[in-house]
Design a protein around this motif. Structure first.
Motif, PDB file in Angstrom:
ATOM      1  N   LEU A  11       0.845  -1.192   0.000  1.00 17.69           N
ATOM      2  CA  LEU A  11       0.000   0.000   0.000  1.00 17.69           C
ATOM      3  C   LEU A  11       0.879   1.240   0.000  1.00 17.69           C
ATOM      4  CD1 LEU A  11      -2.986   1.010   0.259  1.00 17.69           C
ATOM      5  CD2 LEU A  11      -2.582   1.067   2.726  1.00 17.69           C
ATOM      6  N   TYR A  14      -1.042   8.102  -2.826  1.00 17.46           N
ATOM      7  CA  TYR A  14      -0.995   8.818  -4.093  1.00 17.46           C
ATOM      8  C   TYR A  14       0.203   9.763  -4.101  1.00 17.46           C
ATOM      9  CZ  TYR A  14      -2.309  11.983  -7.866  1.00 17.46           C
ATOM     10  OH  TYR A  14      -2.317  12.762  -9.002  1.00 17.46           O
ATOM     11  N   ARG A  38       0.726  -5.667 -15.599  1.00 13.25           N
ATOM     12  CA  ARG A  38      -0.190  -5.430 -14.496  1.00 13.25           C
ATOM     13  C   ARG A  38      -1.622  -5.655 -14.954  1.00 13.25           C
ATOM     14  NH1 ARG A  38       0.524   1.135 -13.770  1.00 13.25           N
ATOM     15  NH2 ARG A  38      -0.704   1.769 -15.614  1.00 13.25           N
ATOM     16  N   ALA A  40      -5.651  -4.921 -13.419  1.00 20.09           N
ATOM     17  CA  ALA A  40      -6.647  -4.485 -12.452  1.00 20.09           C
ATOM     18  C   ALA A  40      -7.918  -5.301 -12.657  1.00 20.09           C
ATOM     19  CB  ALA A  40      -6.927  -2.996 -12.612  1.00 20.09           C
ATOM     20  N   PHE A  87      -3.728   6.610  -8.881  1.00 20.89           N
ATOM     21  CA  PHE A  87      -4.722   5.598  -8.531  1.00 20.89           C
ATOM     22  C   PHE A  87      -4.808   4.513  -9.596  1.00 20.89           C
ATOM     23  CE2 PHE A  87      -6.596   9.379  -6.271  1.00 20.89           C
ATOM     24  CZ  PHE A  87      -6.214   8.962  -5.012  1.00 20.89           C
ATOM     25  N   THR A  90      -2.922   1.110  -9.413  1.00 17.29           N
ATOM     26  CA  THR A  90      -3.389   0.019  -8.571  1.00 17.29           C
ATOM     27  C   THR A  90      -3.684  -1.204  -9.432  1.00 17.29           C
ATOM     28  OG1 THR A  90      -4.320   1.462  -6.869  1.00 17.29           O
ATOM     29  CG2 THR A  90      -5.202  -0.766  -7.016  1.00 17.29           C
ATOM     30  N   GLN A 114       0.476  -7.456  -5.289  1.00 20.47           N
ATOM     31  CA  GLN A 114      -0.532  -6.405  -5.305  1.00 20.47           C
ATOM     32  C   GLN A 114       0.084  -5.052  -4.963  1.00 20.47           C
ATOM     33  OE1 GLN A 114      -4.107  -6.577  -5.884  1.00 20.47           O
ATOM     34  NE2 GLN A 114      -3.798  -4.351  -5.941  1.00 20.47           N
ATOM     35  N   VAL A 115      -0.178  -4.069  -5.810  1.00 22.21           N
ATOM     36  CA  VAL A 115       0.171  -2.677  -5.537  1.00 22.21           C
ATOM     37  C   VAL A 115      -1.126  -1.889  -5.437  1.00 22.21           C
ATOM     38  CG1 VAL A 115       1.271  -0.587  -6.403  1.00 22.21           C
ATOM     39  CG2 VAL A 115       2.410  -2.798  -6.657  1.00 22.21           C
ATOM     40  N   THR A 116      -1.323  -1.214  -4.322  1.00 12.93           N
ATOM     41  CA  THR A 116      -2.524  -0.421  -4.108  1.00 12.93           C
ATOM     42  C   THR A 116      -2.135   1.013  -3.776  1.00 12.93           C
ATOM     43  OG1 THR A 116      -3.730  -2.353  -3.261  1.00 12.93           O
ATOM     44  CG2 THR A 116      -4.645  -0.179  -2.771  1.00 12.93           C
ATOM     45  N   VAL A 117      -2.653   1.955  -4.551  1.00 18.47           N
ATOM     46  CA  VAL A 117      -2.402   3.372  -4.338  1.00 18.47           C
ATOM     47  C   VAL A 117      -3.619   3.964  -3.648  1.00 18.47           C
ATOM     48  CG1 VAL A 117      -1.830   5.575  -5.397  1.00 18.47           C
ATOM     49  CG2 VAL A 117      -0.948   3.449  -6.379  1.00 18.47           C
ATOM     50  N   SER A 118      -3.413   4.561  -2.497  1.00 21.49           N
ATOM     51  CA  SER A 118      -4.489   5.094  -1.687  1.00 21.49           C
ATOM     52  C   SER A 118      -4.412   6.610  -1.596  1.00 21.49           C
ATOM     53  CB  SER A 118      -4.452   4.488  -0.281  1.00 21.49           C
ATOM     54  OG  SER A 118      -3.279   4.891   0.410  1.00 21.49           O
TER      55      SER A 118
END
Length: 119
Positions: A11, A14, A38, A40, A87, A90, A114-118
């Motif tokens: 995680l 941004y 990648r 999504a 974002f 992700t 997993q890469v998650t941009v918050s």
């Protein structure tokens, strides 16, 4: 005859930065090119970056200027450094190899990270 293991996903805020790495083992003829893809949810898997054995690189327009891919042939590792994350970055990031078709006919994929941009 190739195994690919990704690491480094997680995680990130941004605008932040993250590196993902791929450790490869097996027949070097199956690893002439190493790629990052990648995917999504609900989207097609897309090529993010590629680097060949000589160090020549390719970047998708979506990450150009924000990503840097490198490989260490002595360690059989590949790393993708991503900056100014958005974002839309992700996704599950997959390590992938392209063979020398004279000696290897198979593509190989890692399990993904997993890469998650918050916000």
């Amino acid at each position: 005859q190739v195994q690919l293991v990704e690491s480094g996903g997680g995680l990130v805020q941004y605008g932040g930065s993250l590196s993902v790495s791929c450790a490869a083992s097996g027949d070097p003829n199956c690893m002439i090119d190493m790629d990052w893809w990648r995917q999504a949810p609900g989207e097609e898997r897309e090529l993010v970056a590629s680097i060949d054995k000589g160090g020549r690189v390719f970047y998708a327009d979506s990450v150009k200027g924000r990503a840097s891919v490198s490989r260490d042939n002595s360690k059989n590792t590949m790393t993708l450094q991503m900056n100014s994350l958005k974002f839309e970055d992700t996704a599950v990031y997959y390590c992938h190899t392209e063979p020398d078709l004279r000696y290897c006919n198979d593509e190989y994929w890692g399990q993904g990270t997993q890469v998650t941009v918050s916000s």
